[in-house]
Design a protein around this motif. Structure first.
Motif, PDB file in Angstrom:
ATOM      1  N   GLU A  27       0.837  -1.207   0.000  1.00  0.00           N
ATOM      2  CA  GLU A  27       0.000   0.000   0.000  1.00  0.00           C
ATOM      3  C   GLU A  27       0.869   1.253   0.000  1.00  0.00           C
ATOM      4  N   GLN A  30       2.431   1.738  -3.403  1.00  0.00           N
ATOM      5  CA  GLN A  30       1.488   2.286  -4.376  1.00  0.00           C
ATOM      6  C   GLN A  30       1.241   3.780  -4.158  1.00  0.00           C
ATOM      7  N   GLN A  31       1.173   4.166  -2.873  1.00  0.00           N
ATOM      8  CA  GLN A  31       0.975   5.576  -2.546  1.00  0.00           C
ATOM      9  C   GLN A  31       2.164   6.420  -3.009  1.00  0.00           C
ATOM     10  N   LEU A  33       4.254   5.662  -5.397  1.00  0.00           N
ATOM     11  CA  LEU A  33       4.242   5.721  -6.851  1.00  0.00           C
ATOM     12  C   LEU A  33       3.237   6.757  -7.347  1.00  0.00           C
ATOM     13  N   HIS A  34       2.068   6.812  -6.719  1.00  0.00           N
ATOM     14  CA  HIS A  34       1.049   7.789  -7.091  1.00  0.00           C
ATOM     15  C   HIS A  34       1.567   9.219  -6.922  1.00  0.00           C
ATOM     16  N   GLU A  35       2.206   9.448  -5.772  1.00  0.00           N
ATOM     17  CA  GLU A  35       2.724  10.804  -5.511  1.00  0.00           C
ATOM     18  C   GLU A  35       3.804  11.185  -6.525  1.00  0.00           C
ATOM     19  N   GLN A  37       3.982  10.081  -9.600  1.00  0.00           N
ATOM     20  CA  GLN A  37       3.327  10.367 -10.872  1.00  0.00           C
ATOM     21  C   GLN A  37       2.678  11.758 -10.882  1.00  0.00           C
ATOM     22  N   VAL A  38       2.028  12.087  -9.728  1.00  0.00           N
ATOM     23  CA  VAL A  38       1.415  13.430  -9.614  1.00  0.00           C
ATOM     24  C   VAL A  38       2.489  14.516  -9.719  1.00  0.00           C
ATOM     25  N   HIS A  39       3.609  14.289  -9.034  1.00  0.00           N
ATOM     26  CA  HIS A  39       4.690  15.267  -9.062  1.00  0.00           C
ATOM     27  C   HIS A  39       5.277  15.405 -10.475  1.00  0.00           C
ATOM     28  N   GLN A  40       5.358  14.278 -11.159  1.00  0.00           N
ATOM     29  CA  GLN A  40       5.862  14.319 -12.530  1.00  0.00           C
ATOM     30  C   GLN A  40       4.950  15.155 -13.424  1.00  0.00           C
TER      31      GLN A  40
END
Length: 407
Positions: A27, A30-31, A33-35, A37-40
């Motif tokens: 978990e 995944q969190q 990785l999400h952050e 992607q958002v930052h990218q």
């Protein structure tokens, strides 16, 4: 560069991993990785915004270059202390300088010393006016880097700089051509007024004597000369506007056919009193073709008479002692040639610029416009005029004009 940054990034990751050996849960991974992607995406959006801002900045710079540096008039910014803070390319070009040479220099350095007071009053009027829309204009001479000068119209206004201090913004228009035309117009009018005075005084005196009943045969003998003088006045008035058009290159010659020999005879008669006063005789030396009427040119008679009168008058005034002025006329298949000769020599100081505007020497009332207007008239009719002067042989002014009867 990219490889170096990648190695630095990997080193930082390894350092972070060595500092925290605890395993990540699924978990948490995944969190994270999400952050990432958002930052990218945020970075990509920011990068796109930066590129758009850069494009807009480039467009603004281009507009600034077109509107300021490439403007057809000069722009300068001058501090309250009188130092040049900024100048566009046109201003630098007008003064024959690089912009870097102007910045930091006193603006008065570029103003003709005789016009400093004009600028001082202009500047004082601006800085003493509290209105935000205040404008002030003045005309003065600016001095280029090479020492030459030109006339300029300065339009000034006051505005705050980046720190709020008042600065003077100056717009520079080159008005040299306009000032030259104004001066030429004034000089032509002055010549006309000067040449008008003599014949009119003679005519007035003769009329007074006639009214008083004191006219005798001797006085009546000079009446034809007075009439010729008045006719010359009319010619001068008629020639004023065509001369201005010639200087602007806007004159179109008339197609009226004229014979040169009668024109030269008229000139001789018009200058009879002057030649008598100066004890200089005028001698016509026409070729047989000229006398026979085959020396024909096209144009207005009063303009050619004005040209020949100016040149013969100069020759009379320059003749030494009790000499003579000869006027020779000959014809060839293409042109009519008139040569005016006197025994005097043109001063060396004006030989190279004899037909230029305001070139004169040794004459109390000389304006230097007689020979200049003669050149204008000759060239406007497709001809040319030349000077040959020597201490031993005297001076000859030669005029060549296209023949009309061979066209």
């Amino acid at each position: 560069m990219t490889d170096k940054l990648r190695l630095q990034a990997e080193a930082l990751i390894q350092a972070t991993e060595s500092a925290d050996k605890s395993p990540l849960s699924l978990e948490a991974a995944q969190q994270a990785l999400h952050e990432l992607q958002v930052h990218q995406i945020e970075l990509e959006l920011q990068n796109e915004e930066l590129r758009r801002a850069q494009t807009e900045l480039d467009a603004v710079r281009a507009r600034y270059f077109d509107l300021y540096d490439m403007a057809p008039v000069g722009y300068c910014t001058v501090s309250e202390k009188g130092l040049t803070l900024e100048a566009n390319l046109t201003a630098a070009t007008l003064l024959g300088m690089l912009r870097g040479e102007m910045v930091g220099q006193p603006w008065t350095r570029f103003i003709h010393k005789e016009d400093q007071d004009i600028y001082y009053r202009h500047r004082r009027e601006l800085f003493n006016n509290t209105s935000p829309t205040a404008r002030a204009e003045c005309e003065l001479r600016l001095v280029k880097k090479d020492g030459s000068e030109f006339w300029a119209l300065l339009t000034g206004s006051i505005a705050p700089d980046g720190e709020g201090a008042p600065v003077c913004r100056i717009v520079i228009h080159d008005i040299t051509a306009r000032k030259q035309e104004e001066r030429f117009r004034e000089d032509v009018q002055r010549i006309i007024h000067h040449d008008i005075k003599g014949p009119l005084i003679s005519l007035y005196s003769l009329a007074e004597l006639f009214l008083e009943g004191n006219v005798n045969a001797a006085l009546m003998d000079i009446f034809p000369q007075v009439v010729l003088g008045v006719r010359q006045v009319i010619r001068l008035i008629d020639a004023a506007e065509p001369l201005r058009e010639m200087e602007r290159g806007e004159y179109t010659p008339a197609e009226t056919l004229l014979e040169v020999h009668p024109l030269l005879e008229s000139v001789k008669e018009s200058l009879a009193i002057l030649s008598t006063q100066n004890k200089v005789s005028i001698i016509l030396q026409p070729s047989a073709e000229c006398v026979a009427g085959r020396a024909r040119i096209c144009g207005e008679a009063f303009l050619f008479e004005d040209m020949f009168v100016n040149l013969v008058k100069n020759a009379i005034e320059a003749s030494p002692g009790e000499g003579s002025v000869t006027i020779a006329c000959r014809v060839d298949p293409e042109a009519v040639h008139v040569a005016i000769h006197n025994a005097g020599a043109v001063p060396e100081s004006i030989r190279d610029r004899f037909f230029e505007k305001y070139a004169t020497a040794g004459k109390r009332f000389g304006t230097g416009l007689g020979t200049y207007s003669a050149r204008l008239i000759a060239e406007a009719h497709g001809g040319h005029i030349e000077l040959a002067t020597f201490e031993a042989d005297g001076t000859t002014v030669s005029i060549s004009l296209p023949r009309c009867d061979v066209r």
